[in-house]
Design an enzyme around this catalytic site. Structure first.
Site: not given
Length: 379
Positions: A58, A61, A118
């Site tokens: 993640s 991102k 997230s």
């Protein structure tokens, strides 16, 4: 501070002596990949496999947010614009913002869903809204990354969902973080928000260092089975900012403790030192056959370096140029080089330019000056 001048083979050397003690260059970390960088100087304080391609999970991102910020900055998008939630986004597993299929959601809320919660679903909604498909957005991510100097990064999706060709490096993530902070200060605050509620579901920022009162104000965690536990973090303290990337740790607890340890070490062991400010005269060089005897050598930009706090006695700063400098000389002409050297430190080279124009003497003046040089030597 001690100065030493000498002339060798037509070069004038000006040495400034400091100390450099490599205090903890070999600090070990259990992270599989890691890098600790000073935001202002770019100095790498710690590196472990920084250019090894790795799954970012993640932490991807951050790149998704960068593209959204870019669209906001150039006016292609506003925080109040809305995107429709597709079934693909709604069905995506993993961490979620919990948007509902078919609903319109503001870009600002989607950004919070990506950065604070997230949310994989929010990431896909933004990707599809900007590029049409997540796959096309992945191509945009890769292209933008390469433009930023992230040469070892290839993105296949907006979420960090496992894919064999979805890779970046610790160094590239540090580069991206530096750009996020420098390019979009008006939006960086999203990364320090502690919580966000959407659809009556309250979720907390996964960055474990935001609540530790240590100056951390970003950026993003990541975790998959293949990637391990990772964190890209940035902290500012007393006007100095560090960027840390770690990946491949064994648990969320280890990620938190090791990240805090490395940042504290970086602030404790190193300091930034301003050597010169833009426009400073570093040295004056003698001029050959010019209407002025000497020309100031000026530095174009601020020069700041990062050293261990114990280091102020064994570093050399050297100015080199052909002496004397022949006229005519243009103002701004690069005629010298400033070199900063120290043990265990990459050499820094900065051009120095003429602080003023110096015209060449006329024929009679050149003859007189040449005779004076033969009799008396350089001025």
């Amino acid at each position: 501070m001690m100065f030493r001048n000498s002339v060798r083979s037509g070069l004038i050397l000006v040495a400034i002596l400091f100390a450099f003690v490599s205090s903890a260059a070999a600090l070990e970390t259990p992270a599989r990949e890691a890098i600790l960088v000073d935001h202002d100087t770019g100095a790498v304080l710690l590196a472990k496999k920084p250019d090894t391609k790795m799954p970012p999970a993640s932490m991807t991102k951050i790149m998704t947010a960068y593209l959204v910020f870019e669209h906001l900055k150039d006016g292609r998008l506003s925080l109040d614009d809305t995107f429709v939630v597709s079934e693909k986004a709604w069905r995506k597993g993993g961490s979620k913002m919990f948007v509902e299929v078919g609903k319109e959601v503001r870009v600002e809320d989607l950004l919070r869903g990506v950065i604070v919660q997230s949310g994989n679903d929010a990431s896909i909604v933004l990707a599809e809204g900007i590029a049409g498909t997540e796959e096309a957005f992945g191509e945009m991510m890769t292209e933008t990354a390469h433009e930023l100097g992230m040469s070892n990064s290839t993105f296949q999706n907006a979420t960090g969902w496992p894919h064999e060709d979805h890779r970046t490096t610790a160094r590239d993530l540090a580069t991206l973080s530096k750009h996020i902070i420098s390019d979009f200060p008006e939006h960086y605050h999203f990364f320090s928000e502690l919580e966000f509620t959407w659809n009556d579901i309250r979720q907390y920022n996964r960055n474990p260092l935001l609540r530790r009162n240590m100056g951390v104000d970003g950026l993003k965690t990541g975790h998959t089975q293949n990637a391990g536990y990772g964190l890209t973090a940035s902290a500012e303290r007393d006007g100095r900012r560090l960027i840390l990337v770690v990946n491949g740790l064994n648990s969320a607890k280890q990620r938190a403790s090791e990240s805090a340890r490395l940042l504290e070490w970086g602030f404790r062991e190193f300091q930034n030192y301003a050597l010169y400010e833009a426009g400073d005269t570093v040295e004056e060089a003698p001029v050959w056959l010019g209407e002025a005897d000497r020309v100031p050598l000026k530095i174009r930009e601020d020069l700041k370096i990062t050293l261990p706090r114990t280091a102020r006695e064994s570093m050399t700063v050297t100015v080199t140029y052909d002496s004397p400098v022949p006229a005519p000389i243009r103002e701004g002409q690069e005629i010298a080089t400033l070199r900063v050297e120290a043990p265990d430190m990459e050499t820094v080279e900065v051009p120095l330019e003429a602080g003023m124009a110096v015209d060449q003497l006329g024929p009679l003046g050149r003859i007189v000056s040449s005779l004076e040089y033969l009799v008396f030597g350089a001025p």
